[in-house]
Scaffold this motif. Structure first.
Motif, short mmCIF file in Angstrom:
data_model
loop_
_atom_site.label_atom_id
_atom_site.label_comp_id
_atom_site.label_asym_id
_atom_site.label_seq_id
_atom_site.Cartn_x
_atom_site.Cartn_y
_atom_site.Cartn_z
N PRO A 1 0.30 -1.30 -0.29
CA PRO A 1 0.14 0.14 -0.13
C PRO A 1 0.84 1.08 -0.11
O PRO A 1 0.29 2.41 -0.07
N ASN A 2 1.82 1.14 0.21
CA ASN A 2 3.11 2.36 0.30
C ASN A 2 4.12 2.28 -1.09
O ASN A 2 4.91 3.83 -1.10
N ILE A 3 3.25 1.81 -1.86
CA ILE A 3 4.70 1.25 -3.55
C ILE A 3 3.97 3.28 -4.20
O ILE A 3 5.40 2.96 -4.17
N ASN A 4 3.47 3.77 -3.60
CA ASN A 4 2.91 4.94 -4.55
C ASN A 4 3.29 6.14 -3.31
O ASN A 4 2.94 7.51 -4.02
N THR A 5 3.68 5.95 -2.62
CA THR A 5 3.88 6.83 -1.44
C THR A 5 5.37 7.83 -1.16
O THR A 5 5.88 7.38 -1.19
N LEU A 6 5.20 8.76 -0.95
CA LEU A 6 6.69 9.60 -1.02
C LEU A 6 6.85 9.56 0.70
O LEU A 6 6.56 10.63 0.94
N PHE A 7 7.94 8.54 0.63
CA PHE A 7 8.63 8.96 2.08
C PHE A 7 9.77 8.77 2.14
O PHE A 7 10.58 8.36 1.26
N GLU A 8 10.00 9.43 3.51
CA GLU A 8 11.77 8.68 3.17
C GLU A 8 11.70 8.35 4.95
O GLU A 8 11.01 8.68 5.44
#
Length: 477
Positions: free
Chosen positions: A222-229
């Motif tokens: 579910p985080n595949i398209n999330t911009l995260f660091e």
């Protein structure tokens, strides 16, 4: 990530004095080799290091003051702080570009502050920026940090919502928006990790004894398209104050730029790390400056680390380092490899599919297997093995493996005279890790965690100090 932490308490062979072999000594009930460790006030530390209330440190870089570690060499130690990459101890970053502390943030006894600032220039509102802190409490239980700065034990009952993609249950109560709070007080946290994301939160699912975090290599995550660091840290409570060890990382990917600045309570430690340039500038510069194989690491969300994509086993460039490895193997089948590092002087040569090493002053033999491209890029397999059931032998083999892994990534494996000279890194005519090189070149200090052993020869973004006061995070775009 293989963080070779200066302050981490050094484990030894757990034997009592009566059980210690003749070639070992005893320190507080633990056996140790005097060639590798020293016993300082009942604490085992590597040779040439000292103990400060149970934390090991280099007197060339730190001193012990009122039971806490303070940056700066000990009085009477004429050696300057380690500065191997030619940058100032406090880099010459213009004052306006450094993360700035908010003096209005209240302090709490026994805790430090994490301050988060939105420097995206209006690209993302505060209510579109999310953060989560996970780690283990003093009982080693998985926990999350609430807005009060308290560690709350986590379990599966927290999975109270469903992700918009992937139909996975996740814990919504652990997620905070920057509009909720721009700071949090941080207690002692073991193996901490802070996730920061734009547009939507990082979805965390707790399971039995652990959690499922983002996996950007899983197309159904579910985080595949999330911009995260994220960044990793450990904090310790020593005499009522916090000792902080942490770093930014590019071991997995780059998504967006940010900076961190760590300061202690009396101002004697003030250092920062982070990325230079905007997100678009970094993406465009990467595509312009690297060779074709590394251009394949870029997608619309991230610049991926090589082995997370096209350099992995069976992929297009899965054999990228193989010729270099074979050249190295052939060279040291006919001559000896000699190198020095903080752990001592070593000599080795190839015998079949492994290298055989001896250490100066030590009559034991150490072994390292022949690596693959993936072992080089990921610090795994042959470079994360240790072949012995003896913990002390394994520890030394892991040191050798780290040195070799770093040398291959930096393109100097067959030139050991350059291993300790950062000015020679990534400049040879052989292959090297262009991804790592790029993020060193786009760092405010010239340092980066471009691969897991980038801390070899002090090239990583590790920040650590005793009496830690505040960590300021500037989020950019």
């Amino acid at each position: 990530m293989k963080l070779l932490n200066l302050f981490t308490f050094v484990s030894a062979i757990g034997l009592t004095l009566a059980q210690c072999p003749n070639y070992l000594k005893s320190c507080g009930g633990a056996c140790y080799s005097p060639n590798e460790y020293t016993c300082d006030n009942g604490t085992l530390c590597p040779v040439n290091m000292k103990s400060c209330n149970g934390a090991c440190y280099s007197p060339k870089e730190y001193h012990c003051q009122n039971g806490g570690l303070v940056y700066g060499p000990e009085t009477g130690n004429n050696s300057p702080p380690s500065n191997n990459n030619g940058t100032p101890t406090n880099p010459a970053t213009p004052e306006g570009q450094k993360p700035q502390r908010d003096p209005s943030i209240p302090k709490k006894n026994g805790k430090m502050v994490i301050q988060i600032d939105n420097k995206t220039g209006g690209a993302w509102r505060d209510d579109e920026i999310y953060w989560v802190v996970l780690g283990r409490n003093q009982n080693h239980e998985l926990s999350y940090l609430d807005l009060n700065g308290d560690l709350i034990r986590a379990d599966m009952s927290l999975n109270d919502a469903t992700t918009p993609r992937g139909n996975r249950r996740y814990a919504s109560s652990i997620i905070h928006k920057l509009s909720d709070r721009k700071y949090v007080h941080l207690p002692a946290v073991e193996s901490g990790r802070m996730y920061i994301s734009y547009g939507e939160p990082v979805y965390i699912t707790f399971n039995e004894g652990g959690y499922a975090g983002p996996d950007v290599n899983n197309p159904t995550d579910p985080n595949i398209n999330t911009l995260f660091e994220y960044f990793e840290f450990t904090t310790e409570s020593i005499n009522g104050t916090i000792t902080f060890h942490g770093n930014t990382t590019r071991v997995d990917f780059f998504s967006f730029p940010y900076m961190i600045r760590l300061m202690n309570t009396d101002g004697s430690y003030d250092r920062w790390e982070g990325d230079t340039g905007s997100r678009d500038e970094i993406f465009n510069s990467f595509k312009r400056s690297v060779s074709d194989p590394f251009k394949t690491l870029v997608d619309q969300y991230r610049i991926m680390a090589p082995c997370k994509t096209s350099f992995n086993e069976g992929r297009t460039y899965g054999d990228y380092f193989d010729d270099y490895i074979n050249t190295f193997w052939s060279k040291y089948s006919h001559e000896n490899l000699n190198f020095q590092c903080d752990a001592g002087s070593f000599e080795g040569h190839v015998e079949g599919n492994r290298m055989v090493f001896r250490k100066s002053g030590d009559n034991r033999t150490f072994f390292v297997d022949k690596p693959s491209t993936q072992d080089v890029l990921e610090g795994r397999g042959a470079f994360d093995r240790g072949s012995s059931s003896n913990p002390d032998l394994t520890r030394i083999e892991l040191v050798i493996e780290a040195q070799l892994c770093a040398a291959f990534n930096r393109g100097i494996a067959t030139e050991p005279s350059k291993w300790r000279d950062p000015s020679t890194y990534y400049k040879s005519n052989t292959v090297y890790n262009e991804y790592s090189q790029f993020f060193h070149n786009h760092s405010v200090t010239g340092k980066a965690y471009g691969f897991c052993y980038d801390d070899v020869n002090d090239q990583s973004t590790l920040l650590e100090c005793g009496n830690a006061d505040i960590l300021i995070i500037d989020l950019k775009w």
